[in-house]
Design a protein around this motif. Structure first.
Motif, PDB file in Angstrom:
ATOM      1  N   THR A  84     -16.010  23.763   2.042  1.00  0.00           N
ATOM      2  CA  THR A  84     -15.887  24.602   0.841  1.00  0.00           C
ATOM      3  C   THR A  84     -14.439  24.829   0.432  1.00  0.00           C
ATOM      4  N   MET A  85     -13.510  24.212   1.138  1.00  0.00           N
ATOM      5  CA  MET A  85     -12.090  24.362   0.828  1.00  0.00           C
ATOM      6  C   MET A  85     -11.534  23.049   0.286  1.00  0.00           C
ATOM      7  N   THR A  86     -10.583  23.136  -0.616  1.00  0.00           N
ATOM      8  CA  THR A  86      -9.919  21.944  -1.128  1.00  0.00           C
ATOM      9  C   THR A  86      -9.046  21.325  -0.040  1.00  0.00           C
ATOM     10  N   LEU A 105      -1.600  11.775  -0.671  1.00  0.00           N
ATOM     11  CA  LEU A 105      -2.716  12.453  -1.322  1.00  0.00           C
ATOM     12  C   LEU A 105      -2.257  13.538  -2.307  1.00  0.00           C
ATOM     13  N   SER A 106      -1.101  13.348  -2.906  1.00  0.00           N
ATOM     14  CA  SER A 106      -0.623  14.346  -3.868  1.00  0.00           C
ATOM     15  C   SER A 106      -1.554  14.474  -5.064  1.00  0.00           C
ATOM     16  N   HIS A 107      -2.362  13.446  -5.309  1.00  0.00           N
ATOM     17  CA  HIS A 107      -3.294  13.462  -6.434  1.00  0.00           C
ATOM     18  C   HIS A 107      -4.681  13.988  -6.045  1.00  0.00           C
ATOM     19  N   ARG A 108      -4.828  14.470  -4.808  1.00  0.00           N
ATOM     20  CA  ARG A 108      -6.127  14.948  -4.340  1.00  0.00           C
ATOM     21  C   ARG A 108      -6.060  16.393  -3.828  1.00  0.00           C
ATOM     22  N   VAL A 160      -6.874  15.577  16.189  1.00  0.00           N
ATOM     23  CA  VAL A 160      -7.567  14.770  15.198  1.00  0.00           C
ATOM     24  C   VAL A 160      -8.760  14.129  15.889  1.00  0.00           C
ATOM     25  N   PHE A 161      -9.953  14.391  15.368  1.00  0.00           N
ATOM     26  CA  PHE A 161     -11.174  13.864  15.956  1.00  0.00           C
ATOM     27  C   PHE A 161     -11.712  12.697  15.134  1.00  0.00           C
ATOM     28  N   GLN A 162     -12.705  12.022  15.711  1.00  0.00           N
ATOM     29  CA  GLN A 162     -13.393  10.947  14.990  1.00  0.00           C
ATOM     30  C   GLN A 162     -14.072  11.507  13.745  1.00  0.00           C
ATOM     31  N   ALA A 163     -14.773  12.636  13.886  1.00  0.00           N
ATOM     32  CA  ALA A 163     -15.302  13.366  12.741  1.00  0.00           C
ATOM     33  C   ALA A 163     -14.153  14.196  12.167  1.00  0.00           C
ATOM     34  N   PHE A 164     -14.118  14.340  10.871  1.00  0.00           N
ATOM     35  CA  PHE A 164     -12.915  14.876  10.232  1.00  0.00           C
ATOM     36  C   PHE A 164     -12.772  16.384  10.396  1.00  0.00           C
ATOM     37  N   HIS A 165     -13.895  17.095  10.530  1.00  0.00           N
ATOM     38  CA  HIS A 165     -13.888  18.544  10.759  1.00  0.00           C
ATOM     39  C   HIS A 165     -13.103  19.308   9.697  1.00  0.00           C
ATOM     40  N   GLY A 220     -16.077  16.663   0.165  1.00  0.00           N
ATOM     41  CA  GLY A 220     -17.180  15.846  -0.321  1.00  0.00           C
ATOM     42  C   GLY A 220     -16.810  14.954  -1.489  1.00  0.00           C
ATOM     43  N   GLN A 221     -15.663  15.214  -2.105  1.00  0.00           N
ATOM     44  CA  GLN A 221     -15.185  14.403  -3.216  1.00  0.00           C
ATOM     45  C   GLN A 221     -14.185  13.342  -2.769  1.00  0.00           C
ATOM     46  N   LEU A 222     -13.951  13.258  -1.471  1.00  0.00           N
ATOM     47  CA  LEU A 222     -12.978  12.322  -0.913  1.00  0.00           C
ATOM     48  C   LEU A 222     -13.690  11.237  -0.117  1.00  0.00           C
ATOM     49  N   SER A 223     -13.080  10.063  -0.058  1.00  0.00           N
ATOM     50  CA  SER A 223     -13.596   8.993   0.800  1.00  0.00           C
ATOM     51  C   SER A 223     -13.335   9.343   2.263  1.00  0.00           C
ATOM     52  N   GLY A 224     -13.945   8.564   3.163  1.00  0.00           N
ATOM     53  CA  GLY A 224     -13.716   8.805   4.589  1.00  0.00           C
ATOM     54  C   GLY A 224     -12.257   8.676   4.969  1.00  0.00           C
TER      55      GLY A 224
END
Length: 236
Positions: free
Chosen positions: A110-112, A142-145, A101-106, A151-155
């Motif tokens: 294009t994938m859900t 995150l069962s609802h996401r 797990v990195f600081q940037a989410f990586h 890009g549709q998710l918060s940090g």
């Protein structure tokens, strides 16, 4: 093909590092980043890795993950010497035994969320990858996401997807490099609580890089790096 050795005794450390060095070229000459690291990580242990910027923390993580080749020394992970493995064997080892797990989410943009978590499971041949990924995302709230793109998710949500992806294959070792560095304080605290809860649930060995001494203090043990070496004079 690189052979997979038999499982070592459960009392052996999960990770054993001996005399690890990393030297890289530069215009001004060779730069010694890691200078003789000796380190052991016990099975199920949480270790906080702290030290000033430039001390070699991320470089050590990259070597342990097989993403950077050491110049010399030895890394044994779960009974297997990894420093001499081929690139394909290193990739297979990461897929089977290491989560990162990195600081940037990586995340793959294009994938859900569900597809992102499926990727490492499919790479190791898990037949019920979608069901496992769904359960992993439910475990991080995150069962609802499931069908949302990064890009549709918060940090905070993106980092929770990254946690689900890292833990879904049940790795023996989780490497976390400043996992809350891109998050606000409240969101970061919630992500860290989740990280430690998942580690306890899975019995995973954790190496956590952080500049936050309070966060490092939540680990079973702290290791201080200074100028590419474990600083045994620092009591933390």
């Amino acid at each position: 093909m690189d052979a997979i050795p038999p499982a070592p005794p459960a009392t052996d450390p999960l990770v054993r590092v001996k005399g690890l060095t990393l030297t890289v070229p530069s215009a001004a000459g060779p730069v010694n980043i890691l200078r003789g690291i000796d380190l052991e990580l016990g099975r199920g242990e949480a270790v906080g890795l702290i030290g000033p910027s430039g001390s070699g923390k991320t470089s050590l993580l990259m070597v342990l993950a097989g993403l950077e080749r050491a110049s010399s020394g030895s890394v044994v992970l779960d009974g297997q010497e990894v420093t001499g493995l081929s690139e394909d064997a290193l990739a297979a080892l990461r897929r089977r035994r290491v989560g990162i797990v990195f600081q940037a989410f990586h995340l793959i943009p294009t994938m859900t969320a569900l597809e992102n978590v499926c990727v490492p499971l499919e790479l190791v041949g898990v037949r019920d990858a979608a069901a496992r990924a769904r359960a992993a995302l439910e475990a991080v709230g995150l069962s609802h996401r499931l069908t949302h793109l990064p890009g549709q998710l918060s940090g905070g949500e993106q980092q929770r997807v990254a946690l689900a992806r890292a833990f879904a294959p049940a790795p023996a070792l989780l490497l976390a490099d400043e996992p809350t560095g891109n998050l606000d304080h409240a969101t970061g605290a919630a992500v860290i609580d989740l990280l430690f809860a998942l580690r306890r649930r899975h019995g995973t060995t954790l190496l956590l890089i952080t500049h936050d001494r309070d966060l490092a203090a939540r680990c079973d043990r702290q290791v201080h790096l200074s100028d590419g070496q474990v600083d045994t004079a620092v009591v933390v």
